[in-house]
Each structure stands twice: as C-alpha cells, then as structure tokens.
Design a protein around this motif. Structure first.
Motif, PDB file in Angstrom:
ATOM      1  N   PHE A 179      -0.924   5.648 -11.482  1.00  0.00           N
ATOM      2  CA  PHE A 179      -1.839   6.188 -10.482  1.00  0.00           C
ATOM      3  C   PHE A 179      -2.668   7.318 -11.080  1.00  0.00           C
ATOM      4  CE2 PHE A 179       1.143   5.130  -6.641  1.00  0.00           C
ATOM      5  CZ  PHE A 179       0.862   3.792  -6.817  1.00  0.00           C
ATOM      6  N   GLU A 180      -3.871   7.468 -10.555  1.00  0.00           N
ATOM      7  CA  GLU A 180      -4.687   8.606 -10.970  1.00  0.00           C
ATOM      8  C   GLU A 180      -4.278   9.848 -10.199  1.00  0.00           C
ATOM      9  OE1 GLU A 180      -8.891   8.050 -11.112  1.00  0.00           O
ATOM     10  OE2 GLU A 180      -8.671   6.121 -12.127  1.00  0.00           O
ATOM     11  N   GLN A 181      -4.453  10.982 -10.849  1.00  0.00           N
ATOM     12  CA  GLN A 181      -4.099  12.243 -10.202  1.00  0.00           C
ATOM     13  C   GLN A 181      -5.157  12.627  -9.175  1.00  0.00           C
ATOM     14  OE1 GLN A 181      -3.697  15.570 -12.895  1.00  0.00           O
ATOM     15  NE2 GLN A 181      -2.359  16.661 -11.462  1.00  0.00           N
ATOM     16  N   THR A 182      -4.713  13.114  -8.011  1.00  0.00           N
ATOM     17  CA  THR A 182      -5.642  13.610  -7.011  1.00  0.00           C
ATOM     18  C   THR A 182      -5.282  15.058  -6.719  1.00  0.00           C
ATOM     19  OG1 THR A 182      -4.172  12.869  -5.257  1.00  0.00           O
ATOM     20  CG2 THR A 182      -5.959  11.375  -5.877  1.00  0.00           C
ATOM     21  N   GLU A 183      -6.263  15.827  -6.255  1.00  0.00           N
ATOM     22  CA  GLU A 183      -5.946  17.219  -5.938  1.00  0.00           C
ATOM     23  C   GLU A 183      -6.049  17.516  -4.453  1.00  0.00           C
ATOM     24  OE1 GLU A 183      -7.809  20.162  -8.398  1.00  0.00           O
ATOM     25  OE2 GLU A 183      -6.771  19.372 -10.181  1.00  0.00           O
ATOM     26  N   SER A 184      -7.193  17.173  -3.871  1.00  0.00           N
ATOM     27  CA  SER A 184      -7.396  17.571  -2.484  1.00  0.00           C
ATOM     28  C   SER A 184      -7.152  16.446  -1.489  1.00  0.00           C
ATOM     29  CB  SER A 184      -8.818  18.122  -2.317  1.00  0.00           C
ATOM     30  OG  SER A 184      -9.722  17.159  -2.792  1.00  0.00           O
ATOM     31  N   GLN A 241      -2.836  10.314  -2.958  1.00  0.00           N
ATOM     32  CA  GLN A 241      -3.134   9.122  -3.756  1.00  0.00           C
ATOM     33  C   GLN A 241      -2.992   7.923  -2.816  1.00  0.00           C
ATOM     34  OE1 GLN A 241       0.231  10.000  -6.328  1.00  0.00           O
ATOM     35  NE2 GLN A 241      -1.102  10.053  -8.115  1.00  0.00           N
ATOM     36  N   THR A 242      -4.030   7.099  -2.760  1.00  0.00           N
ATOM     37  CA  THR A 242      -3.976   5.915  -1.903  1.00  0.00           C
ATOM     38  C   THR A 242      -4.167   4.703  -2.783  1.00  0.00           C
ATOM     39  OG1 THR A 242      -5.087   7.252  -0.247  1.00  0.00           O
ATOM     40  CG2 THR A 242      -4.899   4.908   0.208  1.00  0.00           C
ATOM     41  N   ASN A 243      -3.160   3.844  -2.844  1.00  0.00           N
ATOM     42  CA  ASN A 243      -3.244   2.694  -3.727  1.00  0.00           C
ATOM     43  C   ASN A 243      -2.764   1.426  -3.041  1.00  0.00           C
ATOM     44  OD1 ASN A 243      -3.898   3.710  -6.666  1.00  0.00           O
ATOM     45  ND2 ASN A 243      -2.487   5.213  -5.778  1.00  0.00           N
ATOM     46  N   PHE A 245       7.641  17.677  -9.044  1.00  0.00           N
ATOM     47  CA  PHE A 245       8.033  17.047  -7.792  1.00  0.00           C
ATOM     48  C   PHE A 245       6.916  16.122  -7.302  1.00  0.00           C
ATOM     49  CE2 PHE A 245       9.631  21.453  -8.019  1.00  0.00           C
ATOM     50  CZ  PHE A 245      10.977  21.175  -8.185  1.00  0.00           C
ATOM     51  N   VAL A 246       7.297  14.947  -6.769  1.00  0.00           N
ATOM     52  CA  VAL A 246       6.302  14.013  -6.243  1.00  0.00           C
ATOM     53  C   VAL A 246       6.688  13.633  -4.818  1.00  0.00           C
ATOM     54  CG1 VAL A 246       5.827  13.060  -8.535  1.00  0.00           C
ATOM     55  CG2 VAL A 246       7.537  11.963  -7.086  1.00  0.00           C
ATOM     56  N   SER A 247       5.698  13.217  -4.034  1.00  0.00           N
ATOM     57  CA  SER A 247       6.010  12.832  -2.656  1.00  0.00           C
ATOM     58  C   SER A 247       5.473  11.440  -2.352  1.00  0.00           C
ATOM     59  CB  SER A 247       5.428  13.855  -1.672  1.00  0.00           C
ATOM     60  OG  SER A 247       4.036  13.946  -1.825  1.00  0.00           O
ATOM     61  N   VAL A 248       6.171  10.750  -1.437  1.00  0.00           N
ATOM     62  CA  VAL A 248       5.718   9.459  -0.920  1.00  0.00           C
ATOM     63  C   VAL A 248       5.582   9.612   0.583  1.00  0.00           C
ATOM     64  CG1 VAL A 248       6.240   7.000  -0.658  1.00  0.00           C
ATOM     65  CG2 VAL A 248       6.898   8.192  -2.756  1.00  0.00           C
ATOM     66  N   HIS A 249       4.398   9.272   1.115  1.00  0.00           N
ATOM     67  CA  HIS A 249       4.102   9.516   2.527  1.00  0.00           C
ATOM     68  C   HIS A 249       4.204   8.264   3.374  1.00  0.00           C
ATOM     69  CE1 HIS A 249       2.438  13.638   1.817  1.00  0.00           C
ATOM     70  NE2 HIS A 249       2.576  13.178   0.599  1.00  0.00           N
ATOM     71  N   LYS A 250       3.739   7.148   2.803  1.00  0.00           N
ATOM     72  CA  LYS A 250       3.713   5.929   3.597  1.00  0.00           C
ATOM     73  C   LYS A 250       3.721   4.716   2.682  1.00  0.00           C
ATOM     74  CE  LYS A 250       0.702   3.485   6.806  1.00  0.00           C
ATOM     75  NZ  LYS A 250      -0.614   3.521   7.456  1.00  0.00           N
ATOM     76  N   VAL A 251       4.572   3.763   3.029  1.00  0.00           N
ATOM     77  CA  VAL A 251       4.579   2.490   2.325  1.00  0.00           C
ATOM     78  C   VAL A 251       4.289   1.403   3.354  1.00  0.00           C
ATOM     79  CG1 VAL A 251       5.996   0.819   1.057  1.00  0.00           C
ATOM     80  CG2 VAL A 251       6.222   3.253   0.568  1.00  0.00           C
ATOM     81  N   SER A 262       0.847  -1.197   0.000  1.00  0.00           N
ATOM     82  CA  SER A 262       0.000   0.000   0.000  1.00  0.00           C
ATOM     83  C   SER A 262       0.882   1.246   0.000  1.00  0.00           C
ATOM     84  CB  SER A 262      -0.921  -0.005   1.220  1.00  0.00           C
ATOM     85  OG  SER A 262      -0.198   0.323   2.372  1.00  0.00           O
ATOM     86  N   ILE A 263       0.482   2.221  -0.799  1.00  0.00           N
ATOM     87  CA  ILE A 263       1.296   3.426  -0.951  1.00  0.00           C
ATOM     88  C   ILE A 263       0.426   4.681  -0.840  1.00  0.00           C
ATOM     89  CG2 ILE A 263       2.844   4.717  -2.498  1.00  0.00           C
ATOM     90  CD1 ILE A 263       3.450   1.998  -3.815  1.00  0.00           C
ATOM     91  N   HIS A 264       0.838   5.583   0.025  1.00  0.00           N
ATOM     92  CA  HIS A 264       0.236   6.914   0.063  1.00  0.00           C
ATOM     93  C   HIS A 264       1.220   7.875  -0.597  1.00  0.00           C
ATOM     94  CE1 HIS A 264      -2.149   4.886   3.093  1.00  0.00           C
ATOM     95  NE2 HIS A 264      -3.010   5.895   3.089  1.00  0.00           N
ATOM     96  N   SER A 265       0.737   8.608  -1.587  1.00  0.00           N
ATOM     97  CA  SER A 265       1.665   9.461  -2.334  1.00  0.00           C
ATOM     98  C   SER A 265       0.934  10.672  -2.885  1.00  0.00           C
ATOM     99  CB  SER A 265       2.273   8.653  -3.482  1.00  0.00           C
ATOM    100  OG  SER A 265       1.236   8.170  -4.322  1.00  0.00           O
ATOM    101  N   TYR A 266       1.706  11.553  -3.569  1.00  0.00           N
ATOM    102  CA  TYR A 266       1.080  12.704  -4.209  1.00  0.00           C
ATOM    103  C   TYR A 266       1.782  12.973  -5.541  1.00  0.00           C
ATOM    104  CZ  TYR A 266      -1.543  17.104  -4.467  1.00  0.00           C
ATOM    105  OH  TYR A 266      -2.409  18.100  -4.842  1.00  0.00           O
ATOM    106  N   ASN A 267       0.985  13.084  -6.598  1.00  0.00           N
ATOM    107  CA  ASN A 267       1.464  13.438  -7.940  1.00  0.00           C
ATOM    108  C   ASN A 267       2.299  12.386  -8.667  1.00  0.00           C
ATOM    109  OD1 ASN A 267       0.246  15.837  -8.666  1.00  0.00           O
ATOM    110  ND2 ASN A 267       1.696  17.082  -7.515  1.00  0.00           N
ATOM    111  N   ILE A 268       2.321  11.162  -8.146  1.00  0.00           N
ATOM    112  CA  ILE A 268       3.008  10.105  -8.888  1.00  0.00           C
ATOM    113  C   ILE A 268       2.136   9.668 -10.064  1.00  0.00           C
ATOM    114  CG2 ILE A 268       3.739   7.674  -8.835  1.00  0.00           C
ATOM    115  CD1 ILE A 268       4.759   8.087  -6.044  1.00  0.00           C
ATOM    116  N   LYS A 269       2.747   9.501 -11.231  1.00  0.00           N
ATOM    117  CA  LYS A 269       2.007   8.996 -12.383  1.00  0.00           C
ATOM    118  C   LYS A 269       2.362   7.520 -12.590  1.00  0.00           C
ATOM    119  CE  LYS A 269       0.540  10.340 -16.991  1.00  0.00           C
ATOM    120  NZ  LYS A 269       0.882  11.122 -18.196  1.00  0.00           N
ATOM    121  N   ARG A 270       3.482   7.249 -13.196  1.00  0.00           N
ATOM    122  CA  ARG A 270       3.838   5.835 -13.430  1.00  0.00           C
ATOM    123  C   ARG A 270       4.837   5.351 -12.386  1.00  0.00           C
ATOM    124  NH1 ARG A 270       1.625   3.259 -17.142  1.00  0.00           N
ATOM    125  NH2 ARG A 270       2.987   1.480 -16.765  1.00  0.00           N
ATOM    126  N   LEU A 271       4.559   4.143 -11.885  1.00  0.00           N
ATOM    127  CA  LEU A 271       5.406   3.554 -10.845  1.00  0.00           C
ATOM    128  C   LEU A 271       5.694   2.103 -11.175  1.00  0.00           C
ATOM    129  CD1 LEU A 271       6.572   3.738  -7.839  1.00  0.00           C
ATOM    130  CD2 LEU A 271       4.397   2.730  -7.162  1.00  0.00           C
TER     131      LEU A 271
END
Lengths: 185, 134
Positions: free
Chosen positions: B91-96, B99-101, B124-130, B61-70
């Motif tokens: 991943f789909e783009q999220t705004e508010s 991204q939870t996958n 720039f992209v961020s990863v919050h939790k793996v 499981s990955i929490h992230s922001y603005n990642i497209k292809r992984l």
C-alpha cells in the motif's frame, strides 16, 4: 490496559556491562554475573515492564556484542528496532565517545522511524575512577533526544530505570499514533 | 455487498495478534471507518475472519492506516487450516486520509480470510474496515 510489544536493541562498546544490565533486569536482580563472558552472538531476552495505570510493554531485548569483530555480523538479527539502549562505562572515556557511532548504526536499521532511546552510564559504583562527567553525558543525551540514566548493574533499584523510560516513551508514541489516526477520520 | 457491514452476515474475527480493549478487532467488520483495530507493536500482525457460509469473493476492500506490505490468504476448511495466498500487495503511504484499497481476487468459496500485515510505515498500524464483494 494495553500490552505493547517492542524490540529493544542494546548496544555499546565491549565490556561496558550490557549483558550484566540485561540479565539483572531480566531476572529482577537475581542474576549478577561476576565473571566476564564476552558476548559473541546476539542474545535474545524477554521481559515485561509495567508502566503503572497506562500499559505493559513486553520487551524483546537484543543484547548485542560490542566487539567490532562480532558486531557487524549481528546487526542483521536486529530487524527493525522499536527502541534502543546505548550503554557506556563511566570509567572509560573511549566507550562514551563511541556512543554516537552506535546510535548511527542502529538508526540505519530504523527505516526513518522515530525510535526512542536511552543513554546509560554504567558502573556508577566505581565513581572514584570516573572519566565521563555526568553533565557531559546528559548534554549528549539531550542533543540526541535520549533520556540519560546512570546505573550500576550491581545495585538493586537502578537497572530497571532505563527500561522503564523506554516503555514510557514507546507508550507515548502509541498514544500519539492513535491521536493521529483519530484526526484523520 | 462491498459497503455493508460484514458482521451483519455473521462473519467473525476469530484471531487478532494484538489487542487493545479500546480498539477491538470486531471494529474491522462493523462497516464503519470511524472505529478501528490497532496493532500494538512489531510485525508481522495477523487477523483472521471466519464466514458462516462459504463465500465467493471477487474484491476485498480495506480501509487502513500506515500498512505497507500485506498478504491475504484464504482457507476453505472449517478448521482454519491450510491457508493459501490469494494476494500480496504494497500500500502507498497516506498522511491526511486513510489508505483505501480494493484488491481483486478469485475466491470461489472461502470459509476464512487471513490478513498478514508484513510491515508498516510506523510502529503501529490500524485497520478500519474490511469489505468483500462477490
């Protein structure tokens, strides 16, 4: 202090001084090419720029050919640009007119991302032959959201300014992005 | 184990291709979505997590922001070589929100996981939790 990495695409008509500008910047003023060598492929240069007390930016500079014959083939090498530097020659009106076309060209590779840019009026040591008015160039830059710099790639202390501007703008996008992420949390 | 912090299992981030001292890569395994690692420009970007024991993994499981292809790869060796791809996704783009996958994988025993971020929706992209689930 953070180190950012950016792909900087340098475009503009042939013989406006793109390669001179890039080489002077890359070598901190040690290398000024006196003879003209037309750039046929994309030349990749690496150089770090320091914005005091905020960040270092490592620039991968893609010095691209201005001659149409070579330009098309070289676009594919750009990938997704982070920042752009559009250069014209202040003694050549036609090279200024082309700038809009160059911006369009770069934008088509940006996937809709915000890509900061600078407009550089080069060869300002030849102001007695000036064909492009500073005010006119500045207005053009403003309408495109660019910063305007007049440089002489020959003179020390001028060729750094456009790249320093780009580093500052790229860093503020980074700051904005962190701000956006923190707001989402 | 999906919700617990990976670092409580002595997992380590052994490689990250970007580093901002304010947003260290360890933030992705502390179990919190509030802390994060952020890339500092250009793609691809890589993160490698090492486990002390061989891990059986069925879901990542990955929490992230603005990642497209992984692309996610695993290694079964101690030296973090010979990686093989176990998943590649967009991943789909999220705004508010982040991204939870959850990504289903079949990993019988892995010593390392490598995350290769191939592209993003921003510079720039961020990863919050793996997290992983066996």
């Amino acid at each position: 202090m953070v180190k950012l990495r950016a792909r900087c695409v340098v475009v503009g008509d042939a013989a406006v001084g793109k390669s001179s500008l890039c080489h002077m910047f890359r070598s901190d003023g040690a290398v000024f090419q006196k003879n003209y060598n037309m750039t046929a492929g994309v030349e990749l240069l690496e150089k770090s720029v320091s914005v005091p007390e905020t960040s270092d930016s490592e620039f991968f500079i893609y010095d691209s050919p201005g001659r149409e014959l070579f330009a098309d083939a070289c676009e594919n090498v750009w990938g997704q640009p982070s920042v752009m530097c559009v250069v014209f020659d202040i003694t050549c009106e036609a090279s200024f007119t082309s700038c809009s076309r160059w911006v369009e060209r770069v934008r088509s590779h940006c996937n809709g991302l915000q890509v900061p840019g600078v407009l550089v009026g080069n060869k300002c040591d030849l102001s007695f032959r000036r064909e492009v008015d500073s005010a006119e160039a500045r207005t053009w830059a403003q309408t495109h959201g660019f910063q305007y710099h007049e440089t002489s790639a020959k003179e020390i202390g001028q060729f750094e300014a456009p790249f320093l501007s780009l580093a500052q703008m790229f860093h503020s996008i980074y700051q904005d992005q962190i701000h956006t992420i923190k707001n989402v949390l | 184990m999906l919700d617990s912090a990976l670092n409580s299992y002595e997992a380590l981030v052994v490689l990250a291709t970007s580093s901002d001292e304010n947003y260290p890569a360890e933030n992705i395994i502390d179990g919190k979505t509030e802390t994060f690692w952020i890339s500092t420009g250009l793609f691809p970007q890589e993160l490698i997590i090492r486990f002390t024991d061989n891990m059986k993994i069925l879901t990542i499981s990955i929490h992230s922001y603005n990642i497209k292809r992984l692309r996610i790869e695993m290694s079964t060796s101690e030296d973090a070589d010979k990686f093989e791809t176990i998943a590649e996704t967009e991943f789909e783009q999220t705004e508010s929100s982040l991204q939870t996958n959850d990504i289903s994988v079949k990993v019988p025993n892995a010593t390392h996981l490598r995350f290769v971020i191939l592209s993003g929706y921003d510079h720039f992209v961020s990863v919050h939790k793996v997290g992983v689930q066996s």
